[in-house]
Design a protein around this motif. Structure first.
Motif, PDB file in Angstrom:
ATOM      1  N   PHE A  34       0.839  -1.198   0.000  1.00  0.00           N
ATOM      2  CA  PHE A  34       0.000   0.000   0.000  1.00  0.00           C
ATOM      3  C   PHE A  34       0.871   1.244   0.000  1.00  0.00           C
ATOM      4  O   PHE A  34       2.064   1.189   0.255  1.00  0.00           O
ATOM      5  N   TYR A  35       0.231   2.371  -0.329  1.00  0.00           N
ATOM      6  CA  TYR A  35       0.948   3.635  -0.407  1.00  0.00           C
ATOM      7  C   TYR A  35       1.363   4.122   0.978  1.00  0.00           C
ATOM      8  O   TYR A  35       0.641   3.950   1.953  1.00  0.00           O
ATOM      9  N   LYS A  36       2.532   4.767   1.021  1.00  0.00           N
ATOM     10  CA  LYS A  36       2.964   5.419   2.255  1.00  0.00           C
ATOM     11  C   LYS A  36       1.960   6.519   2.599  1.00  0.00           C
ATOM     12  O   LYS A  36       1.314   7.069   1.700  1.00  0.00           O
ATOM     13  N   PRO A  37       1.824   6.859   3.881  1.00  0.00           N
ATOM     14  CA  PRO A  37       0.824   7.866   4.280  1.00  0.00           C
ATOM     15  C   PRO A  37       0.953   9.203   3.561  1.00  0.00           C
ATOM     16  O   PRO A  37      -0.052   9.861   3.298  1.00  0.00           O
ATOM     17  N   GLU A  38       2.163   9.604   3.202  1.00  0.00           N
ATOM     18  CA  GLU A  38       2.346  10.907   2.552  1.00  0.00           C
ATOM     19  C   GLU A  38       2.114  10.866   1.045  1.00  0.00           C
ATOM     20  O   GLU A  38       2.141  11.906   0.390  1.00  0.00           O
ATOM     21  N   VAL A  39       1.865   9.693   0.483  1.00  0.00           N
ATOM     22  CA  VAL A  39       1.654   9.549  -0.961  1.00  0.00           C
ATOM     23  C   VAL A  39       0.151   9.461  -1.233  1.00  0.00           C
ATOM     24  O   VAL A  39      -0.540   8.620  -0.658  1.00  0.00           O
ATOM     25  N   PRO A  40      -0.372  10.330  -2.103  1.00  0.00           N
ATOM     26  CA  PRO A  40      -1.817  10.279  -2.397  1.00  0.00           C
ATOM     27  C   PRO A  40      -2.210   8.948  -3.053  1.00  0.00           C
ATOM     28  O   PRO A  40      -1.510   8.453  -3.928  1.00  0.00           O
ATOM     29  N   ASP A  41      -3.318   8.391  -2.597  1.00  0.00           N
ATOM     30  CA  ASP A  41      -3.869   7.165  -3.174  1.00  0.00           C
ATOM     31  C   ASP A  41      -4.863   7.591  -4.257  1.00  0.00           C
ATOM     32  O   ASP A  41      -6.050   7.756  -4.013  1.00  0.00           O
ATOM     33  N   THR A  42      -4.356   7.822  -5.463  1.00  0.00           N
ATOM     34  CA  THR A  42      -5.209   8.335  -6.544  1.00  0.00           C
ATOM     35  C   THR A  42      -6.274   7.327  -6.967  1.00  0.00           C
ATOM     36  O   THR A  42      -7.365   7.723  -7.353  1.00  0.00           O
ATOM     37  N   ILE A  43      -5.961   6.049  -6.872  1.00  0.00           N
ATOM     38  CA  ILE A  43      -6.968   5.030  -7.204  1.00  0.00           C
ATOM     39  C   ILE A  43      -8.110   5.092  -6.195  1.00  0.00           C
ATOM     40  O   ILE A  43      -9.287   5.101  -6.562  1.00  0.00           O
ATOM     41  N   GLY A  44      -7.766   5.158  -4.928  1.00  0.00           N
ATOM     42  CA  GLY A  44      -8.793   5.265  -3.886  1.00  0.00           C
ATOM     43  C   GLY A  44      -9.628   6.523  -4.038  1.00  0.00           C
ATOM     44  O   GLY A  44     -10.847   6.500  -3.879  1.00  0.00           O
ATOM     45  N   HIS A  45      -8.971   7.634  -4.384  1.00  0.00           N
ATOM     46  CA  HIS A  45      -9.704   8.887  -4.581  1.00  0.00           C
ATOM     47  C   HIS A  45     -10.668   8.772  -5.758  1.00  0.00           C
ATOM     48  O   HIS A  45     -11.804   9.253  -5.702  1.00  0.00           O
ATOM     49  N   SER A  77     -13.725   8.126   2.887  1.00  0.00           N
ATOM     50  CA  SER A  77     -12.455   7.874   2.207  1.00  0.00           C
ATOM     51  C   SER A  77     -12.369   6.429   1.738  1.00  0.00           C
ATOM     52  O   SER A  77     -13.056   5.551   2.270  1.00  0.00           O
ATOM     53  N   VAL A  78     -11.522   6.214   0.731  1.00  0.00           N
ATOM     54  CA  VAL A  78     -11.232   4.874   0.221  1.00  0.00           C
ATOM     55  C   VAL A  78      -9.722   4.784   0.053  1.00  0.00           C
ATOM     56  O   VAL A  78      -9.108   5.645  -0.572  1.00  0.00           O
ATOM     57  N   LYS A  79      -9.129   3.754   0.636  1.00  0.00           N
ATOM     58  CA  LYS A  79      -7.703   3.477   0.461  1.00  0.00           C
ATOM     59  C   LYS A  79      -7.578   2.113  -0.203  1.00  0.00           C
ATOM     60  O   LYS A  79      -8.399   1.232   0.034  1.00  0.00           O
ATOM     61  N   THR A  80      -6.545   1.954  -1.015  1.00  0.00           N
ATOM     62  CA  THR A  80      -6.381   0.704  -1.753  1.00  0.00           C
ATOM     63  C   THR A  80      -5.080   0.000  -1.369  1.00  0.00           C
ATOM     64  O   THR A  80      -4.106   0.639  -0.961  1.00  0.00           O
ATOM     65  N   THR A  81      -5.110  -1.300  -1.499  1.00  0.00           N
ATOM     66  CA  THR A  81      -3.971  -2.157  -1.220  1.00  0.00           C
ATOM     67  C   THR A  81      -3.944  -3.252  -2.274  1.00  0.00           C
ATOM     68  O   THR A  81      -4.993  -3.782  -2.627  1.00  0.00           O
ATOM     69  N   THR A  82      -2.763  -3.599  -2.763  1.00  0.00           N
ATOM     70  CA  THR A  82      -2.623  -4.767  -3.621  1.00  0.00           C
ATOM     71  C   THR A  82      -2.239  -5.938  -2.728  1.00  0.00           C
ATOM     72  O   THR A  82      -1.363  -5.807  -1.862  1.00  0.00           O
ATOM     73  N   VAL A  83      -2.918  -7.061  -2.925  1.00  0.00           N
ATOM     74  CA  VAL A  83      -2.691  -8.236  -2.085  1.00  0.00           C
ATOM     75  C   VAL A  83      -2.087  -9.351  -2.935  1.00  0.00           C
ATOM     76  O   VAL A  83      -2.516  -9.588  -4.064  1.00  0.00           O
TER      77      VAL A  83
END
Length: 155
Positions: free
Chosen positions: A9-20, A36-42
């Protein structure tokens, strides 16, 4: 044989553009209450591997060290967010998983049998199971080739 689960997953300071983008798509569907939506690759890696090999795979192959971090075999259920996991149905070709197997072998790591991939979404807001199922079925997955599961917040 063990199945290891790695989440990238993205570091906290990096915008999650997919989630946005998914957040905007949810609003376009007329669904309110999502904050909000945050994404993770599993990656589910099956094989005879030790934690040192998994650490190497995450560091050298799966995560971009500038923008991403990874965890493995952690239970991230203690959260205030809903979590949705999407993965391929059995028998569906997973090209990214197949490429990961090749990449792991190219690192000189033996013992990998298969790699399956999927996505995990952390969704926060005033939600219920019906809304989560609607979001998953309408935006997050392709019912022909994928399946999903979800967990409610463990506040």
């Amino acid at each position: 044989m063990k199945i290891w689960k790695i989440e990238v997953f993205y570091k906290p300071e990096v915008p999650d553009t997919i989630g946005h983008g998914i957040l905007e798509d949810i609003a376009d569907l007329g669904i309110s209450g999502v904050e909000s939506v945050k994404t993770t690759t599993v990656y589910w890696i099956e094989g005879s591997l030790d934690s040192r090999s998994i650490e190497r795979i995450g560091t050298e192959l799966l995560a971009d060290p500038i923008t991403q971090v990874f965890t493995f075999d952690t239970d991230n259920k203690n959260t205030n967010d809903w979590t949705v996991e999407v993965q391929f149905k059995p028998g569906v070709t997973d090209a990214v998983g197949d490429s990961a197997v090749k990449g792991i072998k190219d690192l000189g790591i033996e013992g990998v049998k298969t790699v399956r991939t999927g996505q995990k979404f952390w969704i926060s807001g005033t939600l219920n199971a019906e809304i989560i199922e609607s979001i998953a079925q309408r935006l997050l997955m392709n019912d022909v080739i994928q399946t999903f599961s979800y967990d409610a917040p463990q506040a």
